[in-house]
Write a protein that holds these residues in place. Structure first.
Motif, short mmCIF file in Angstrom:
data_model
loop_
_atom_site.label_atom_id
_atom_site.label_comp_id
_atom_site.label_asym_id
_atom_site.label_seq_id
_atom_site.Cartn_x
_atom_site.Cartn_y
_atom_site.Cartn_z
N GLY A 85 94.53 131.33 109.30
CA GLY A 85 95.79 131.68 108.64
C GLY A 85 96.79 132.34 109.57
O GLY A 85 98.00 132.11 109.47
N SER A 86 96.29 133.17 110.50
CA SER A 86 97.18 133.95 111.36
C SER A 86 97.63 133.18 112.60
O SER A 86 98.79 133.29 113.02
CB SER A 86 96.47 135.23 111.81
N ILE A 87 96.74 132.42 113.19
CA ILE A 87 97.03 131.75 114.46
C ILE A 87 97.43 130.30 114.27
O ILE A 87 98.33 129.78 114.96
CB ILE A 87 95.83 131.85 115.42
N PHE A 88 96.79 129.62 113.29
CA PHE A 88 96.99 128.18 113.12
C PHE A 88 97.78 127.82 111.86
O PHE A 88 97.77 126.67 111.43
CB PHE A 88 95.64 127.47 113.12
N GLN A 89 98.45 128.83 111.25
CA GLN A 89 99.29 128.58 110.07
C GLN A 89 98.55 127.84 108.96
O GLN A 89 99.11 126.98 108.28
CB GLN A 89 100.57 127.82 110.44
N GLY A 90 97.28 128.15 108.79
CA GLY A 90 96.51 127.60 107.69
C GLY A 90 95.73 126.34 108.03
O GLY A 90 94.91 125.88 107.22
N ARG A 91 95.98 125.75 109.18
CA ARG A 91 95.19 124.57 109.58
C ARG A 91 93.74 125.00 109.82
O ARG A 91 93.50 126.02 110.47
CB ARG A 91 95.78 123.92 110.83
N GLN A 92 92.81 124.24 109.33
CA GLN A 92 91.40 124.63 109.37
C GLN A 92 90.78 124.22 110.72
O GLN A 92 90.00 123.29 110.82
CB GLN A 92 90.66 124.01 108.19
N ILE A 93 91.12 124.99 111.74
CA ILE A 93 90.65 124.71 113.10
C ILE A 93 89.26 125.31 113.34
O ILE A 93 88.44 124.75 114.06
CB ILE A 93 91.64 125.27 114.14
N ILE A 94 88.99 126.43 112.70
CA ILE A 94 87.73 127.15 112.90
C ILE A 94 86.94 127.11 111.60
O ILE A 94 87.45 127.48 110.54
CB ILE A 94 87.98 128.61 113.30
N GLY A 95 85.70 126.68 111.66
CA GLY A 95 84.83 126.65 110.49
C GLY A 95 83.92 127.85 110.46
O GLY A 95 83.42 128.30 111.50
N ALA A 96 83.68 128.38 109.27
CA ALA A 96 82.81 129.56 109.15
C ALA A 96 81.41 129.27 109.68
O ALA A 96 80.76 130.15 110.26
CB ALA A 96 82.75 130.01 107.69
N ASP A 97 80.94 128.03 109.49
CA ASP A 97 79.60 127.67 109.94
C ASP A 97 79.50 127.54 111.45
O ASP A 97 78.41 127.39 112.00
CB ASP A 97 79.14 126.38 109.26
N GLU A 98 80.64 127.61 112.13
CA GLU A 98 80.64 127.52 113.59
C GLU A 98 80.58 128.89 114.26
O GLU A 98 80.47 128.99 115.48
CB GLU A 98 81.92 126.80 114.07
N LEU A 99 80.68 129.96 113.45
CA LEU A 99 80.80 131.31 114.00
C LEU A 99 79.49 132.08 113.97
O LEU A 99 78.75 132.03 112.99
CB LEU A 99 81.86 132.09 113.22
N THR A 100 79.23 132.81 115.04
CA THR A 100 78.09 133.73 115.11
C THR A 100 78.56 135.01 115.79
O THR A 100 79.49 134.99 116.61
CB THR A 100 76.91 133.13 115.89
N ASP A 101 77.90 136.11 115.45
CA ASP A 101 78.26 137.39 116.04
C ASP A 101 78.07 137.37 117.56
O ASP A 101 77.13 136.77 118.08
CB ASP A 101 77.41 138.52 115.45
N ALA A 102 78.96 138.05 118.25
CA ALA A 102 78.85 138.21 119.70
C ALA A 102 78.90 139.69 120.04
O ALA A 102 79.29 140.52 119.21
CB ALA A 102 79.98 137.46 120.41
N ASP A 103 78.51 140.02 121.24
CA ASP A 103 78.50 141.41 121.68
C ASP A 103 79.92 141.95 121.70
O ASP A 103 80.82 141.35 122.30
CB ASP A 103 77.88 141.49 123.08
N THR A 104 80.15 143.10 121.06
CA THR A 104 81.48 143.70 121.03
C THR A 104 81.72 144.63 122.22
O THR A 104 82.84 145.08 122.44
CB THR A 104 81.70 144.49 119.74
N VAL A 105 80.66 144.92 122.97
CA VAL A 105 80.79 145.81 124.13
C VAL A 105 80.97 144.97 125.39
O VAL A 105 80.14 144.14 125.72
CB VAL A 105 79.55 146.72 124.29
N GLN A 106 82.08 145.18 126.08
CA GLN A 106 82.34 144.52 127.34
C GLN A 106 82.32 145.56 128.45
O GLN A 106 83.02 146.58 128.36
CB GLN A 106 83.71 143.81 127.31
N SER A 107 81.53 145.33 129.48
CA SER A 107 81.41 146.33 130.53
C SER A 107 81.41 145.67 131.90
O SER A 107 81.15 144.47 132.04
CB SER A 107 80.11 147.13 130.35
N LYS A 108 81.72 146.48 132.91
CA LYS A 108 81.67 146.03 134.30
C LYS A 108 81.16 147.19 135.14
O LYS A 108 81.68 148.31 135.03
CB LYS A 108 83.05 145.58 134.78
N SER A 109 80.15 146.92 135.94
CA SER A 109 79.59 147.97 136.79
C SER A 109 79.20 147.37 138.14
O SER A 109 78.32 146.50 138.22
CB SER A 109 78.36 148.59 136.12
N ASP A 110 79.91 147.79 139.19
CA ASP A 110 79.56 147.37 140.54
C ASP A 110 79.91 148.51 141.49
O ASP A 110 80.20 149.63 141.06
CB ASP A 110 80.25 146.07 140.93
#
Length: 306
Positions: A24-49
């Motif tokens: 609704g927000s990015i594609f003006q209602g066009r069904q580009i992303i399906g709920a069955d295609e989504l899975t949780d991903a890690d919300t923590v992004q880190s970099k250590s060197d």
């Protein structure tokens, strides 16, 4: 993280709502992303060197998989307050996500065809997956912050040089949903539409009540949407009224009268909490304005997460 942020994070993490929010927000209602295609991903992004140690935490991140392989990474950032550095913040989080993908490729231990692949640990045909962030702003103040990287860069006073520099620096525009500016939510297909349309009417009791009376979905609102509405409208009355209850079905007008009055009182208290927290008002004066003892005011302020 405040209760509003936690509530929205939990509410929007349901795949159907998450897909609907993005479509609704990015594609003006066009069904580009399906709920069955989504899975949780890690919300923590880190970099250590050797040079850098940093960590960023996203509100919600989900991976989209199509045809059995990862297609894209979608992140939602909920904003209650204006962040004047938002484009740089989003760019940093996206960059950390790409860096995480690079690290994963390096760990796979492939055979390398040349010295370039060996030294970088990345093969010529390796590819990263797109990372897209949607900023959802539901604050009360008009958004005065930047919506692209160019908005926070100083290109100098020379217009010719400024134009040349702008051609060299990516604009990095935000994907942005401003719930205080958008008034047409017809692009949304789930209960998000009801939630957003009620939130849009939160300052107009007549419009709010009329919407409830004219939309049957308000009488059959699911518990999670009901709770999210309670938090967003800033009221405690809803927590004692279960969805689908006989009282709700028979007398929605009275129920939302209670919501409205309670929201007004809680909004007043929240304003006082903010003033005290920012050092602009003493607890003594704030308690007097709220017709409470200082002890009671302090206790309620702590309960509210301040």
């Amino acid at each position: 993280m405040g209760k509003n942020d936690i509530t929205l994070k939990d509410y929007l993490s349901e795949p159907k709502r998450y897909a609907d929010l993005l479509n609704g927000s990015i594609f003006q209602g066009r069904q580009i992303i399906g709920a069955d295609e989504l899975t949780d991903a890690d919300t923590v992004q880190s970099k250590s060197d050797k040079q850098t140690i940093m960590e960023r935490i996203n509100d919600i991140t989900m991976k989209q998989t199509k045809d059995g392989s990862l297609f894209a990474v979608w992140t939602v950032a909920n904003q209650q307050y204006i962040d004047y550095g938002m484009p740089a913040r989003v760019m940093m989080q996206d960059a950390l996500s790409y860096d995480s993908q690079l690290k994963e490729l390096k760990r796979q231990g492939h055979d390398f065809a040349d010295s370039g692949e060996f030294l970088s640990r990345i093969r010529q045909d390796d590819r990263l997956h797109p990372v897209i962030t949607l900023v959802v702003y539901w604050g009360e103040d008009e958004w005065q912050g930047a919506k692209s990287l160019h908005d926070i860069l100083d290109f100098g006073a020379d217009p010719v040089l400024a134009q040349e520099l702008k051609q060299l620096v990516p604009e990095y525009p935000l994907h942005f949903l401003n719930l205080s500016e958008v008034h047409n939510y017809s692009h949304y297909k789930t209960e998000l539409r009801t939630l957003f349309e009620l939130y849009d009417r939160r300052k107009d009791k007549t419009a709010f009540t009329q919407y409830v009376e004219e939309h049957d979905e308000c009488r059959n609102m699911d518990a999670e949407t009901y709770w999210a509405l309670r938090i967003l409208v800033n009221t405690t009355k809803l927590k004692t009224i279960l969805p689908h209850s006989e009282r709700m079905k028979k007398d929605m007008g009275n129920v939302f009268d209670e919501i409205w009055e309670d929201a007004r009182e809680e909004g007043k208290l929240t304003t006082l909490y903010d003033l005290v927290h920012d050092g602009l008002l003493s607890i003594k004066d704030a308690a007097a304005r709220a017709s409470m003892t200082e002890s009671a005011f302090t206790t309620e302020m702590q309960k509210a997460g301040y």
